[in-house]
Scaffold this motif. Structure first.
Motif, PDB file in Angstrom:
ATOM      1  N   LEU A 132       0.824  -1.191   0.000  1.00 19.00           N
ATOM      2  CA  LEU A 132       0.000   0.000   0.000  1.00 19.00           C
ATOM      3  C   LEU A 132       0.865   1.251   0.000  1.00 19.00           C
ATOM      4  O   LEU A 132       2.054   1.209   0.335  1.00 19.00           O
ATOM      5  N   ARG A 133       0.250   2.366  -0.376  1.00 15.19           N
ATOM      6  CA  ARG A 133       0.997   3.620  -0.438  1.00 15.19           C
ATOM      7  C   ARG A 133       1.588   3.977   0.911  1.00 15.19           C
ATOM      8  O   ARG A 133       2.722   4.475   0.990  1.00 15.19           O
ATOM      9  N   VAL A 537      -3.531  -7.966  -7.890  1.00 12.34           N
ATOM     10  CA  VAL A 537      -4.772  -7.553  -7.237  1.00 12.34           C
ATOM     11  C   VAL A 537      -5.125  -8.568  -6.156  1.00 12.34           C
ATOM     12  O   VAL A 537      -5.180  -9.768  -6.419  1.00 12.34           O
ATOM     13  N   TYR A 557     -13.607  -2.696  -6.448  1.00 10.71           N
ATOM     14  CA  TYR A 557     -13.176  -1.778  -5.386  1.00 10.71           C
ATOM     15  C   TYR A 557     -12.704  -2.595  -4.197  1.00 10.71           C
ATOM     16  O   TYR A 557     -13.391  -3.522  -3.752  1.00 10.71           O
ATOM     17  N   THR A 558     -11.516  -2.270  -3.683  1.00 11.02           N
ATOM     18  CA  THR A 558     -11.007  -2.923  -2.481  1.00 11.02           C
ATOM     19  C   THR A 558     -10.024  -2.000  -1.784  1.00 11.02           C
ATOM     20  O   THR A 558      -9.085  -1.486  -2.390  1.00 11.02           O
ATOM     21  N   ARG A 559     -10.277  -1.727  -0.514  1.00 11.53           N
ATOM     22  CA  ARG A 559      -9.384  -0.944   0.344  1.00 11.53           C
ATOM     23  C   ARG A 559      -8.938   0.361  -0.309  1.00 11.53           C
ATOM     24  O   ARG A 559      -7.764   0.695  -0.365  1.00 11.53           O
ATOM     25  N   ARG A 561      -8.963   1.176  -3.394  1.00 13.13           N
ATOM     26  CA  ARG A 561      -8.426   0.997  -4.739  1.00 13.13           C
ATOM     27  C   ARG A 561      -9.562   0.636  -5.689  1.00 13.13           C
ATOM     28  O   ARG A 561     -10.200  -0.398  -5.541  1.00 13.13           O
ATOM     29  N   MET A 563     -10.644  -0.201  -9.602  1.00 14.95           N
ATOM     30  CA  MET A 563     -10.007  -0.684 -10.824  1.00 14.95           C
ATOM     31  C   MET A 563     -11.056  -1.105 -11.839  1.00 14.95           C
ATOM     32  O   MET A 563     -12.163  -1.516 -11.482  1.00 14.95           O
ATOM     33  N   GLU A 580      -7.037   2.383 -13.184  1.00 17.14           N
ATOM     34  CA  GLU A 580      -6.939   2.281 -11.725  1.00 17.14           C
ATOM     35  C   GLU A 580      -6.963   3.669 -11.114  1.00 17.14           C
ATOM     36  O   GLU A 580      -6.446   4.626 -11.692  1.00 17.14           O
ATOM     37  N   ARG A 581      -7.556   3.760  -9.924  1.00 18.12           N
ATOM     38  CA  ARG A 581      -7.659   5.041  -9.232  1.00 18.12           C
ATOM     39  C   ARG A 581      -7.713   4.784  -7.735  1.00 18.12           C
ATOM     40  O   ARG A 581      -8.322   3.813  -7.278  1.00 18.12           O
ATOM     41  N   THR A 582      -7.081   5.648  -6.957  1.00 12.77           N
ATOM     42  CA  THR A 582      -7.149   5.584  -5.503  1.00 12.77           C
ATOM     43  C   THR A 582      -8.227   6.539  -5.006  1.00 12.77           C
ATOM     44  O   THR A 582      -8.213   7.731  -5.341  1.00 12.77           O
ATOM     45  N   GLU A 587     -10.401   4.086   3.985  1.00  9.10           N
ATOM     46  CA  GLU A 587     -10.587   2.882   3.176  1.00  9.10           C
ATOM     47  C   GLU A 587     -11.308   1.770   3.911  1.00  9.10           C
ATOM     48  O   GLU A 587     -11.724   0.785   3.307  1.00  9.10           O
TER      49      GLU A 587
END
Length: 794
Positions: A132-133, A537, A557-559, A561, A563, A580-582, A587
């Motif tokens: 994760l970021r 993923v 969509y997960t946590r 994230r 896609m 993909e997009r945050t 979350e």
């Protein structure tokens, strides 16, 4: 005005002379003094709690694979499990061979020990994990600059990266309560925003209900029960009647005086709790002060009974006794009504609905699957849940014009693995929709999808797997329930009876067999199911998946994230991430997701819904649902129209569409909505409401084509025509606790999250009914008392 003021003052003098009153004052001050040192500390979320493990069987199998698989030895999974205590490793080596049980708390303790000693970490090995970021940012910090909390947080994130999909999402920072500066041993698994929400929705209302609804009300009745009998003493009554005051106003003045006394007690307690919550917990919630008038209102219900009893029998003891009997009767009626809500209407409430041509099939909260019988105006039971609300029924999914797929997971509401068979159930039109057992589902399956005319897809806590639709149809009716299913015990440990049954012919299975067993225990595909998620993923709760209208892509969509995945050409291939997009924000919040045409609607609790482009995932607009403090619990796309239908926890529904360049919500004139679905073939929107009714609307004009309204039978008839009128005619003092909760939290409803299922349990607080019933009761009792007092010679 002075005579009435004199009566009020006399009421206060009578109450202030009571020893019980001063004992109550002292108890309030002592309670506030004991509560004042409470506080909280906020720090990074570092430790693991057993409740965070989405399923112990999946984790147990994954760790066992890391221990026995030679290819995992130098990978993150193998390095991590190698650091575990020898006793735990010995038990993990038996997984896949014997029926071994390992409690979740034992696994969590081993992970927490690993956080303190990071000898297992290797930077090169962890480059292959999905980080994760937050972890990437912490990895960039020099060791000399990182704090101990940050180091432990980084170690936890590294463990999460080595075990993808195992843990439920948690906020980066968590709350720990303290008392007098000393941290309490229990840590909340939530962050500060969630802690404030929890306090406002549950803790403070519960505290107010117990302190104000029971203790202070009872004390108030004890103190004020002697007011009317004392007033009726010959000397006292003659003195009062000698003043220029009517008997009616004299009695009402006494009533107001008794309520004003309670007002003093309640104000001390509520204001004290409000100051403690604000100064010590940073919860400055002015709505807490609404408890003052509500508590006085609640007291006035019981005091009106005490007042009439005092007039009739002139005895404080009898006044208290009659009031207690009245309270018991009201409480019993409230409990009976709650019992019917939870055991009669609750199990019949529709949780999901699907339309297949002229057939309408629903799943209920009681674990049943039913089909509408138009000839007899009733729901015919296809799968009988027998009121077992601990079971999970997977939302029925249309396979083709003649088949619908579903499944029932016994005990799955509280454990994703459940405790029974995991076979797919296929409903066949030609056999009057009788359910037939079909292929075995991947373990912990939570939702089914139909993709084009060739595949069926299953979502579980591990990922996504597909199977050819024809394979499902061919297997229907040919599969028998497998007695060797995995079982889950009440303490969260698991047994591997399936593995034992498969390997009973050999004393120790070979490595390939064991790895295959462990792979299935992890929730991997079984039988003819094949995984399609790309290796980059991993799904973790909250996770949501929808199929685009053109049946070529998935929106996942997960946590945090989001896609867009392109579906593969064959089952032997994997999906491809094409966008993909945050999504910024918390979350860990429960999320709903839908797609319509080239638009996506994503809504997280306590956040405005987002409308995004389905191709680029760029955000187009935030969508506010006016005059609604409830959370969105369900959303469905309406085909290629770029329109959505939303349902919130209040049971209200709305249509979201683009009008004049902006997205707007327009209320759907149906109340108490519990489920909905859109059928593209018939262009029908099915809306379930009012427990077990379904409206079929034309999606183009939203006009009702048909209403499915079953005839009431058995206990439902009793509930509608006996229990409901009885609850309406009696003061619902028990339901006033819901009014307190709604006033404090600012929400009349909320949705409880069960991680093992996609549907959410909605709790709606009744506010109008208890206020109306209690107000009417007070008015009637005071009218009777005034007439009695005015027409009797005392």
């Amino acid at each position: 005005m002075k005579p009435y003021l004199a009566v009020l003052i006399d009421s206060f003098h009578s109450a202030m002379s009571s020893r019980i009153l001063w004992i109550a004052f002292f108890a309030i001050w002592a309670f506030l003094a004991l509560l004042a040192p409470i506080g909280y500390q906020e720090d990074y979320t570092t430790t693991f709690r057993w409740m965070e493990l989405q399923n112990g069987t999946q984790m147990k199998a994954m760790l066992a694979r890391g221990l026995i698989d030679p290819s995992e030895k130098e990978k993150p999974l193998g390095r991590l499990v190698a650091s575990f205590p020898d006793e735990l490793k010995d038990r993990l080596r038996q997984v896949g061979v014997d029926e071994i049980r390992i409690r979740k708390d034992v696994l969590a303790d081993a992970l927490n020990d690993a956080i303190d000693d990071e000898g297992w970490y290797d930077a090169e090995a962890w480059k292959s994990t999905l980080r994760l970021r937050e972890l990437r940012e912490l990895d960039e910090l020099p060791d000399a600059e990182i704090t101990d909390s940050q180091r432990r947080r980084r170690a936890r994130l590294r463990i999460e990266a080595a075990l993808p999909g195992i843990f439920a999402a948690r906020t980066p920072r968590s709350i720990t309560l303290s008392y007098a500066g000393f941290a309490l041993p229990s840590e909340f698994a939530i962050g500060k925003p969630q802690f404030i929400t929890l306090a406002n929705q549950f803790i403070l209302p519960l505290l107010m209900n117990w302190l104000l609804g029971l203790a202070l009300i009872f004390v108030g009745i004890l103190v004020t029960s002697s007011m009317i009998p004392d007033m009726l003493q010959p000397g006292s009554l003659h003195l009062l009647l000698s003043k220029p005051i009517s008997r009616t106003m004299l009695l009402l003045s006494k009533f107001v005086g008794g309520c004003a006394f309670v007002l003093l007690c309640v104000t001390q307690l509520v204001v004290g709790l409000w100051l403690i919550a604000g100064l010590r917990l940073d919860i400055w919630n002015a709505r807490i002060l609404w408890c003052i008038p509500v508590s006085v209102f609640l007291f006035s219900v019981y005091f009106s009974v005490s007042l009439l009893a005092g007039l009739r029998w002139r005895s404080p003891i009898l006044s208290i006794g009659v009031t207690c009997i009245f309270a018991a009767v009201v409480m019993i009626i409230g409990f009976v009504g709650g019992f019917f809500d939870g055991n009669v209407t609750g199990p019949d409430t529709i949780q999901s609905v699907v339309v297949n041509g002229d057939a309408v099939v629903v799943a209920t909260r009681g674990g049943s699957v039913k089909r509408w019988d138009d000839a007899n105006d009733r729901w015919d039971v296809l799968v009988d849940g027998k009121g077992r609300d601990a079971d999970v029924i997977l939302a029925p999914t249309v396979l083709d014009n003649d088949h619908i797929a579903t499944a029932r997971i016994s005990g799955g509401r509280f454990n994703p693995f459940g405790s029974g068979t995991l076979n797919l159930l296929v409903l066949n039109r030609d056999d009057d929709w009788k359910p037939e057992s079909a292929l075995r589902l991947p373990i912990a399956t939570r939702r089914l999808y139909s993709i084009d005319d060739k595949w069926m897809m299953a979502l579980n806590t591990t990922g996504l797997a597909v199977v050819e639709r024809q394979s499902v149809l061919d297997s229907a009716g040919l599969q028998e329930n497998d007695p060797g299913d995995q079982k889950v015990t009440s303490d969260g440990s698991t047994t591997s009876s399936e593995v034992s049954a498969e390997t009973q012919s050999e004393s120790v299975p070979d490595l390939a067999t064991r790895l295959g067993n462990l792979f299935r225990m992890q929730g991997g595909p079984t039988d003819k199911f094949r995984p399609i998620l790309p290796s980059t993923v991993a799904l973790a709760l909250p996770a949501r998946v929808v199929v685009t209208d053109d049946q070529t892509s998935l929106i996942v969509y997960t946590r945090g994230r989001l896609m867009r995945l392109k579906l593969p050409e064959s089952m032997e291939q994997r999906c491809e991430v094409i966008a993909e997009r945050t999504i910024e924000g918390d979350e860990s919040l429960p999320t709903v997701l839908a797609v319509s045409g080239d638009r996506i609607l994503l809504a997280r609790d306590d956040e405005a819904a987002r409308v995004l482009d389905a191709n680029t995932l760029d955000e187009i607009q935030t969508l506010s649902w006016q005059d609604s403090s409830a959370v969105v619990i369900s959303v469905a796309g309406m085909g290629v129209r770029n329109r959505f239908v939303l349902v919130n926890s209040d049971g209200q529904a709305a249509i979201a569409a683009e009008e004049s360049g902006t997205w707007q919500c327009r209320d759907l004139t149906i109340d108490d909505v519990t489920a909905l679905s859109y059928d593209a073939k018939t262009d029908v929107l099915a809306v379930a409401h009012d427990v077990d009714q379904v409206d079929l609307l034309g999606a183009a004009d939203l006009k009702r084509r048909d209403r499915l309204q079953p005839q009431l039978q058995d206990w439902r008839f009793t509930e509608r025509y006996f229990i409901t009128p009885l609850r309406t005619l009696t003061p619902q003092t028990v339901e006033l606790t819901g009014t307190v909760g709604a006033l404090i939290s600012g929400k009349s409803s909320f949705a409880l999250v069960q991680e093992a299922q996609e549907e959410r349990d909605v709790i709606q607080r009744k506010m109008v009914r208890p206020l109306v019933s209690c107000s009417a009761f007070i008015l009637v009792m005071l009218t009777i008392s005034c007439v009695y007092f005015s027409t009797r010679d005392f």
